[in-house]
Design an enzyme around this catalytic site. Structure first.
Site, short mmCIF file in Angstrom:
data_model
loop_
_atom_site.label_atom_id
_atom_site.label_comp_id
_atom_site.label_asym_id
_atom_site.label_seq_id
_atom_site.Cartn_x
_atom_site.Cartn_y
_atom_site.Cartn_z
N LYS A 1 34.27 10.50 -24.11
CA LYS A 1 34.83 9.89 -25.45
C LYS A 1 33.72 9.07 -26.00
CE LYS A 1 39.40 9.83 -23.07
NZ LYS A 1 40.10 8.84 -22.21
N GLY A 2 32.99 8.50 -25.12
CA GLY A 2 31.76 7.43 -25.21
C GLY A 2 31.13 7.66 -26.59
N GLU B 1 24.94 11.38 -27.40
CA GLU B 1 25.71 10.76 -25.94
C GLU B 1 25.34 9.28 -26.38
OE1 GLU B 1 27.66 10.39 -23.89
OE2 GLU B 1 27.04 11.18 -21.99
N ASP B 2 26.17 8.49 -25.90
CA ASP B 2 26.41 6.98 -25.93
C ASP B 2 25.13 6.40 -25.32
OD1 ASP B 2 27.37 7.74 -23.45
OD2 ASP B 2 29.28 6.45 -23.74
N ASP C 1 21.96 6.86 -18.77
CA ASP C 1 22.01 6.09 -17.49
C ASP C 1 21.13 6.85 -16.30
OD1 ASP C 1 22.29 4.36 -15.52
OD2 ASP C 1 24.43 3.72 -16.03
N LYS D 1 19.07 3.62 -20.57
CA LYS D 1 18.73 2.75 -19.33
C LYS D 1 17.85 3.17 -18.69
CE LYS D 1 22.87 0.28 -18.06
NZ LYS D 1 24.04 0.20 -17.29
N PHE E 1 25.65 -4.12 -17.54
CA PHE E 1 26.90 -2.92 -17.90
C PHE E 1 27.11 -3.16 -19.45
CE2 PHE E 1 30.62 -0.88 -17.93
CZ PHE E 1 30.25 0.39 -17.36
N ASP F 1 33.12 2.18 -22.35
CA ASP F 1 34.09 1.53 -21.91
C ASP F 1 33.81 0.92 -20.44
OD1 ASP F 1 33.89 4.27 -20.78
OD2 ASP F 1 35.76 3.69 -19.69
N ARG G 1 36.40 0.08 -25.92
CA ARG G 1 35.58 1.10 -26.71
C ARG G 1 35.60 0.68 -28.32
NH1 ARG G 1 34.58 5.68 -23.71
NH2 ARG G 1 36.22 6.19 -22.08
P1 XMP Z 1 24.84 9.17 -16.12
O1 XMP Z 1 24.59 8.12 -15.11
O2 XMP Z 1 25.30 10.34 -15.84
O3 XMP Z 1 26.00 8.27 -17.00
O4 XMP Z 1 23.60 9.10 -17.24
C1 XMP Z 1 26.40 8.66 -18.28
C2 XMP Z 1 27.60 7.99 -18.63
O5 XMP Z 1 28.00 6.99 -17.84
C3 XMP Z 1 28.71 5.97 -18.66
N1 XMP Z 1 27.93 4.80 -18.43
C4 XMP Z 1 28.12 3.60 -19.04
N2 XMP Z 1 29.26 3.26 -19.61
N3 XMP Z 1 28.43 0.99 -19.94
C5 XMP Z 1 29.31 1.86 -20.16
O6 XMP Z 1 30.41 1.61 -20.76
C6 XMP Z 1 27.32 1.42 -19.07
O7 XMP Z 1 26.36 0.33 -19.13
C7 XMP Z 1 27.19 2.67 -18.64
N4 XMP Z 1 26.04 3.16 -18.13
C8 XMP Z 1 26.68 4.46 -18.04
C9 XMP Z 1 28.69 6.60 -20.03
O8 XMP Z 1 29.89 6.87 -20.23
C10 XMP Z 1 27.57 7.48 -19.95
O9 XMP Z 1 28.06 8.48 -21.10
MG MG Z 2 30.06 8.94 -21.69
#
Ligand code: XMP
Ligand code: MG
Length: 178
Positions: A42-43, A98-99, A102, A130, A151, A158, A164
Site C-alpha cells: 500500500k505504501g 515503491e515508497d 530500505d 535508506k 523510521f 505506515d 499513511r
Molecule cells: P525493505 O526492507 O524490504 O522494506 O527494503 C521495504 C518496505 O518496508 C517498509 N519500510 C518502512 N516503512 N517507514 C515506514 O513506514 C520506514 O522508515 C520504512 N522502512 C521500510 C516499507 O513498507 C517498504 O515498502
Molecule cells: Mg511498502
C-alpha cells in the site's frame, strides 16, 4: 502536526517538487517505450498517483502487493505476495514505484519475479532511499530523497497501518515503536 511525529522531513511543497522532477526525468527517458507503471501497495500509493500524473506519456498502470514487514519496524526477510499483476509483461517497459528502499529485500524479490516474465525492461523508482540499511543487492533507477536511519511515516508510509494519510513525511517519535 501529528503529536507522534518528531520532525517533518519533507513537507507538501518539497514532496511535490521532488516528484515533479522525477516525473520529468521519466518522461524524458521513456519516449518511444511501452510504459507500464506498477504501484507496490500500500505504501507507494500516494507517490504513485502523484508521480504518474507527472509522466506525460501514454502508459498503463497496475498494482502489486507484497508484505515483508508484519507489524515491526525491521524487515523479517520474508516476502509474501498478496496481490499479483494479471497483465502479460512481454511487450512492456515496467517501472516499479515503491515508497522506500530500505533493506531492499522486498524490491529485489518483486523485481526478480517480474524479470522472469520477459518484459522489455524493468526499472525502479523510489521516493525514499535508506542506503545505510541495505542488505539485498539492488539500486533504484530513480530516487527522490535519501534518508538517514530513522523510521519515517506519512504520504503512504505506515507504522502498524497508521499515519499513511499524513500529507508530509515525518520522523516517528521513538517511544511510539520502542
Ligand atoms: P525493505 O526492507 O524490504 O522494506 O527494503 C521495504 C518496505 O518496508 C517498509 N519500510 C518502512 N516503512 N517507514 C515506514 O513506514 C520506514 O522508515 C520504512 N522502512 C521500510 C516499507 O513498507 C517498504 O515498502
Ligand atoms: Mg511498502
Amino acid at each position: 502536526m501529528n503529536q507522534d511525529i518528531e520532525k517533518v522531513l519533507l513537507n507538501r511543497k518539497e514532496l511535490s517538487d521532488i516528484i515533479r522532477n522525477l516525473g520529468e526525468k521519466i518522461t524524458h527517458d521513456y519516449q518511444n517505450k511501452n510504459l507500464l507503471i506498477v504501484c507496490v501497495l500500500k505504501g507507494s500509493v500516494y507517490f504513485f498517483t502523484d508521480l504518474s500524473r507527472h509522466i506525460d506519456l501514454p502508459c498503463r498502470i497496475d498494482f502489486i502487493q507484497a508484505s515483508s514487514y508484519g507489524t515491526g519496524t525491521v524487515s523479517n526477510g520474508e516476502v509474501t505476495m498478496i496481490k499479483d499483476i494479471q497483465q502479460d509483461l512481454s511487450d512492456f517497459d515496467v517501472l516499479i514505484t515503491e515508497d522506500i528502499l530500505d533493506t531492499g529485500i522486498t524490491l529485489k524479490h518483486i523485481k526478480n519475479m517480474l524479470l522472469k516474465r520477459n518484459p522489455r525492461s524493468v526499472a525502479v523508482a523510489v521516493l525514499l532511499d535508506k542506503p545505510s540499511r541495505r542488505v539485498a543487492n539492488i539500486k533504484a533507477d530513480y530516487t527522490g530523497y535519501e534518508v538517514e536511519d530513522e523510521f519515517v511515516v506519512g504520504y503512504g508510509l505506515d507504522y502498524n497501518q497508521l499515519y499513511r494519510n499524513l500529507p508530509y513525511i515525518g520522523i516517528l517519535k521513538r517511544d511510539i515503536y520502542e
